[in-house]
Design a protein around this motif. Structure first.
Motif, short mmCIF file in Angstrom:
data_model
loop_
_atom_site.label_atom_id
_atom_site.label_comp_id
_atom_site.label_asym_id
_atom_site.label_seq_id
_atom_site.Cartn_x
_atom_site.Cartn_y
_atom_site.Cartn_z
N PHE A 1 0.84 -1.20 0.00
CA PHE A 1 0.00 0.00 0.00
C PHE A 1 0.88 1.25 0.00
O PHE A 1 0.60 2.22 -0.71
N ALA A 2 1.94 1.23 0.81
CA ALA A 2 2.83 2.38 0.89
C ALA A 2 3.50 2.65 -0.45
O ALA A 2 3.68 3.82 -0.85
N ARG B 1 0.98 4.26 -2.73
CA ARG B 1 0.73 5.63 -2.27
C ARG B 1 1.87 6.56 -2.70
O ARG B 1 1.65 7.69 -3.17
N PRO C 1 -5.67 10.37 -4.65
CA PRO C 1 -6.05 9.58 -3.48
C PRO C 1 -6.00 8.08 -3.76
O PRO C 1 -6.26 7.62 -4.87
N VAL C 2 -5.66 7.33 -2.71
CA VAL C 2 -5.56 5.87 -2.79
C VAL C 2 -6.51 5.25 -1.75
O VAL C 2 -6.59 5.71 -0.61
N ARG D 1 -3.43 5.44 7.94
CA ARG D 1 -3.25 6.90 7.97
C ARG D 1 -1.77 7.27 7.93
O ARG D 1 -1.38 8.22 7.25
N GLY E 1 -0.38 7.33 4.51
CA GLY E 1 -1.00 8.29 3.60
C GLY E 1 -2.18 7.79 2.81
O GLY E 1 -2.61 8.45 1.86
N VAL E 2 -2.73 6.62 3.17
CA VAL E 2 -3.95 6.16 2.49
C VAL E 2 -5.07 7.16 2.78
O VAL E 2 -5.21 7.68 3.88
N ASN E 3 -5.87 7.44 1.75
CA ASN E 3 -6.90 8.47 1.87
C ASN E 3 -8.28 7.95 2.24
O ASN E 3 -9.07 8.68 2.84
#
Length: 303
Positions: free
Chosen positions: A199-200, A203, A209-210, A229, A232-234
């Motif tokens: 995920f990182a 991102r 936004p992801v 969070r 940086g996941v939105n």
């Protein structure tokens, strides 16, 4: 009382602003309009409508059997019952380019704030099952271009979901995500990431936004909101959770009824009549009814 007083364009504008804020938004999945109202009441940021849930509601597996008409009708029922923005699973767009365009405008009319379209072949499969196939890059990009071109409200969020991670790996997922953004996607939904580092990586590679899909019994570990969070996941969705919880409770209750001949033992775990009536705003309906019908025939006998 009745439906949301906030218009669909306003909900879309609010979602755009929320996504731009950098805060993590949490969208639990609603399995009916009443559960959407409960999600709002509990203070969440939005409502998700899962294709898997709508299929399950009909007693069908999530293999592309539901139609645009069925999904849009249910989306409209849910979206109008909450002040929150609604994100709907539009599967593969229910066809190719022209079908995708029609789907986007149909969902706009249904009042949703956002939708996501994926790059699986037709018919699609649940994103956390093995044996998925994805379309070629050209077809995937064509779907998103058609979606972006078809929307009439520029605030409608067009999200691209890619399932290519399970087929070709993380690098391919990042590469396709970048191309989907170039094609017009406002946000990216990378499906079935294996761990937080994946995920990182997504991102870090994107400027839009992801979304993270925290579905139980899937390919991804269930990460907490703080963990998502931090990287940086939105937006995070919990697509089938409420349905699974409700069906689990229903299974246990039916077992109790079968064994005991009564549901007396389950009553302490039920939503009370008062809680249901409060959620449905019975008092608001009663006040409206009283205001409309607060007259007697005698008052109008000579008119």
């Amino acid at each position: 009382m009745l439906y949301s007083a906030i218009t669909p364009p306003e909900k879309r504008s609010r979602l755009r602003a929320a996504l731009a804020s950098g805060e993590l938004l949490q969208f639990p999945g609603a399995f009916n309009p009443l559960s959407a109202r409960l999600i709002e009441r509990k203070g969440f940021d939005g409502v998700y409508i899962s294709g898997a849930v709508l299929s399950a509601e009909l007693g069908l597996p999530d293999i592309g059997l539901t139609t645009l008409t069925e999904v849009a009708a249910r989306a409209a029922q849910i979206a109008r019952m909450t002040d929150l923005p609604v994100l709907v699973d539009a599967d593969t767009g229910f066809g190719e380019s022209m079908n995708v365009a029609r789907s986007v405008q149909t969902f706009e009319d249904a009042g949703v704030a956002a939708l996501h379209i994926e790059d699986q072949v037709n018919p699609k499969r649940c994103g956390h099952l093995d044996g998925k196939s994805v379309v070629d890059t050209g077809t995937a990009l064509q779907r998103i271009r058609a979606a972006a071109d078809a929307r009439r409200d520029p605030d409608l969020v067009i999200m691209a979901r890619t399932d290519i991670r399970a087929v070709e790996g993380l690098d391919a997922a990042i590469d396709r995500a970048r191309q989907l953004v170039d094609a017009g996607a406002d946000a990216i939904f990378p499906e079935a990431m294996r761990d937080l580092s994946e995920f990182a990586a997504v991102r870090a590679a994107l400027d839009v936004p992801v979304l993270a899909n925290m579905t139980e019994f899937g390919k991804s570990e269930l990460f907490g909101a703080d963990q998502l969070r931090e990287i940086g996941v939105n937006l995070v969705i919990y697509p089938v959770s409420l349905l699974r919880i409700a069906m689990g409770a229903a299974m246990r209750a039916l077992d109790t009824l079968r064994a005991d001949g009564s549901l007396k033992a389950e009553v302490p775990r039920m939503q009370t009549r008062a809680e249901l009536y409060e959620l449905l705003d019975y008092e608001g309906y009663s006040r409206f009814d009283s205001d409309v019908f607060s007259f007697t025939l005698d008052d109008h006998i000579n008119t």
